[in-house]
Design a protein around this motif. Structure first.
Motif, PDB file in Angstrom:
ATOM      1  N   THR A 253      -6.398   7.812   0.658  1.00 57.02           N
ATOM      2  CA  THR A 253      -7.150   9.062   0.597  1.00 57.02           C
ATOM      3  C   THR A 253      -8.486   8.841   1.304  1.00 57.02           C
ATOM      4  O   THR A 253      -8.751   7.747   1.822  1.00 57.02           O
ATOM      5  CB  THR A 253      -7.408   9.486  -0.869  1.00 57.02           C
ATOM      6  OG1 THR A 253      -8.366   8.591  -1.448  1.00 57.02           O
ATOM      7  CG2 THR A 253      -6.125   9.483  -1.686  1.00 57.02           C
TER       8      THR A 253
ATOM      9  N   PHE B 298       2.717   0.942   3.511  1.00 61.12           N
ATOM     10  CA  PHE B 298       3.776   1.913   3.259  1.00 61.12           C
ATOM     11  C   PHE B 298       5.185   1.341   3.490  1.00 61.12           C
ATOM     12  O   PHE B 298       5.899   1.777   4.386  1.00 61.12           O
ATOM     13  CB  PHE B 298       3.567   3.147   4.143  1.00 61.12           C
ATOM     14  CG  PHE B 298       2.177   3.691   4.073  1.00 61.12           C
ATOM     15  CD1 PHE B 298       1.677   4.224   2.889  1.00 61.12           C
ATOM     16  CD2 PHE B 298       1.354   3.674   5.173  1.00 61.12           C
ATOM     17  CE1 PHE B 298       0.377   4.725   2.816  1.00 61.12           C
ATOM     18  CE2 PHE B 298       0.052   4.180   5.117  1.00 61.12           C
ATOM     19  CZ  PHE B 298      -0.431   4.698   3.931  1.00 61.12           C
TER      20      PHE B 298
ATOM     21  N   THR C 195      -7.643   3.341  -0.980  1.00 63.67           N
ATOM     22  CA  THR C 195      -6.270   2.960  -0.659  1.00 63.67           C
ATOM     23  C   THR C 195      -5.670   2.403  -1.936  1.00 63.67           C
ATOM     24  O   THR C 195      -6.260   1.523  -2.570  1.00 63.67           O
ATOM     25  CB  THR C 195      -6.235   1.903   0.461  1.00 63.67           C
ATOM     26  OG1 THR C 195      -6.842   2.447   1.633  1.00 63.67           O
ATOM     27  CG2 THR C 195      -4.821   1.463   0.773  1.00 63.67           C
TER      28      THR C 195
ATOM     29  N   ARG D 179       0.840  -1.193   0.000  1.00 63.19           N
ATOM     30  CA  ARG D 179       0.000   0.000   0.000  1.00 63.19           C
ATOM     31  C   ARG D 179       0.874   1.241   0.000  1.00 63.19           C
ATOM     32  O   ARG D 179       1.792   1.368   0.802  1.00 63.19           O
ATOM     33  CB  ARG D 179      -0.910  -0.011   1.216  1.00 63.19           C
ATOM     34  CG  ARG D 179      -1.943  -1.116   1.104  1.00 63.19           C
ATOM     35  CD  ARG D 179      -2.910  -1.075   2.220  1.00 63.19           C
ATOM     36  NE  ARG D 179      -3.957  -2.050   2.007  1.00 63.19           N
ATOM     37  CZ  ARG D 179      -4.452  -2.811   2.963  1.00 63.19           C
ATOM     38  NH1 ARG D 179      -4.020  -2.693   4.200  1.00 63.19           N
ATOM     39  NH2 ARG D 179      -5.405  -3.668   2.686  1.00 63.19           N
ATOM     40  N   LEU D 180       0.563   2.168  -0.906  1.00 65.13           N
ATOM     41  CA  LEU D 180       1.389   3.351  -1.097  1.00 65.13           C
ATOM     42  C   LEU D 180       0.713   4.643  -0.673  1.00 65.13           C
ATOM     43  O   LEU D 180       1.372   5.597  -0.290  1.00 65.13           O
ATOM     44  CB  LEU D 180       1.785   3.478  -2.568  1.00 65.13           C
ATOM     45  CG  LEU D 180       2.473   2.266  -3.176  1.00 65.13           C
ATOM     46  CD1 LEU D 180       2.686   2.488  -4.660  1.00 65.13           C
ATOM     47  CD2 LEU D 180       3.771   1.985  -2.468  1.00 65.13           C
ATOM     48  N   LYS D 181      -0.616   4.685  -0.774  1.00 62.00           N
ATOM     49  CA  LYS D 181      -1.326   5.944  -0.553  1.00 62.00           C
ATOM     50  C   LYS D 181      -2.741   5.644  -0.080  1.00 62.00           C
ATOM     51  O   LYS D 181      -3.389   4.718  -0.583  1.00 62.00           O
ATOM     52  CB  LYS D 181      -1.380   6.722  -1.869  1.00 62.00           C
ATOM     53  CG  LYS D 181      -2.154   8.005  -1.833  1.00 62.00           C
ATOM     54  CD  LYS D 181      -2.165   8.638  -3.231  1.00 62.00           C
ATOM     55  CE  LYS D 181      -3.054   9.866  -3.264  1.00 62.00           C
ATOM     56  NZ  LYS D 181      -3.161  10.415  -4.615  1.00 62.00           N
TER      57      LYS D 181
ATOM     58  N   ASP E 283      -7.363   8.413  -7.417  1.00 63.30           N
ATOM     59  CA  ASP E 283      -8.047   7.472  -6.532  1.00 63.30           C
ATOM     60  C   ASP E 283      -8.515   6.201  -7.220  1.00 63.30           C
ATOM     61  O   ASP E 283      -9.438   5.552  -6.740  1.00 63.30           O
ATOM     62  CB  ASP E 283      -9.283   8.157  -5.921  1.00 63.30           C
ATOM     63  CG  ASP E 283      -8.918   9.113  -4.803  1.00 63.30           C
ATOM     64  OD1 ASP E 283      -8.250   8.672  -3.859  1.00 63.30           O
ATOM     65  OD2 ASP E 283      -9.273  10.298  -4.906  1.00 63.30           O
TER      66      ASP E 283
END
Length: 156
Positions: free
Chosen positions: A12, A154, A16, A8-10, A125
């Protein structure tokens, strides 16, 4: 048996986003979209990080897909033993997680506690070409066999 690593990088307010790598296809990189983390509530939260068995699953809605399975996340709600109940007291729908699938979808709104793969990013997104990504996964995850997956937050 293949092994997927989902990094998982990001995250919002809508989704995800992650990368998906398969050990049997090191040159292939796919991307993933899930709901954001919402305290592991079913249907509205992304899949908990951890190690999973990735098992074939026949979905009435999505056809032949895969299901993330581990202690606390079985195929079906009925798979929970009567004496073993994992509930989130703040969750109006009970908090039991089950049938966390990999299936086609491009936006966080297309999944309910599942992962949708894509071949690229689409906006901030979403993922693109999810059905193509599902075809690629079917090529590298032989049908009828269980595989494994690791979901990480992350990574460094």
């Amino acid at each position: 048996m293949a092994h997927l690593v989902i990094d998982r990088l990001k995250m919002t307010t809508k989704s995800t986003l992650s990368t998906i790598k398969i050990d049997t296809a090191p040159a292939l990189q796919l991307f993933g979209v899930e709901k954001p983390w919402r305290d592991n509530r079913r249907f509205v939260s992304c899949i908990p990080a951890g190690n999973y068995s990735l098992e074939p699953f026949k979905s009435r809605k999505f056809g032949n897909v895969w299901c993330f399975v581990t202690e606390g996340v079985p195929h079906y709600e009925a798979a929970y033993p009567a004496h073993w109940v994992v509930r989130n007291k703040n969750d109006a729908v009970g908090g039991l997680r089950f049938a966390c699938l990999i299936h086609a979808g491009n936006y966080g709104a297309d999944v309910q506690g599942c992962l949708a793969p894509g071949t690229g990013w689409m906006g901030g997104d979403a993922v693109s070409n999810s059905r193509s990504a599902m075809k690629l996964l079917r090529n590298f995850l032989p049908a009828g066999k269980a595989h494994t997956a690791e979901i990480r937050w992350f990574p460094a």
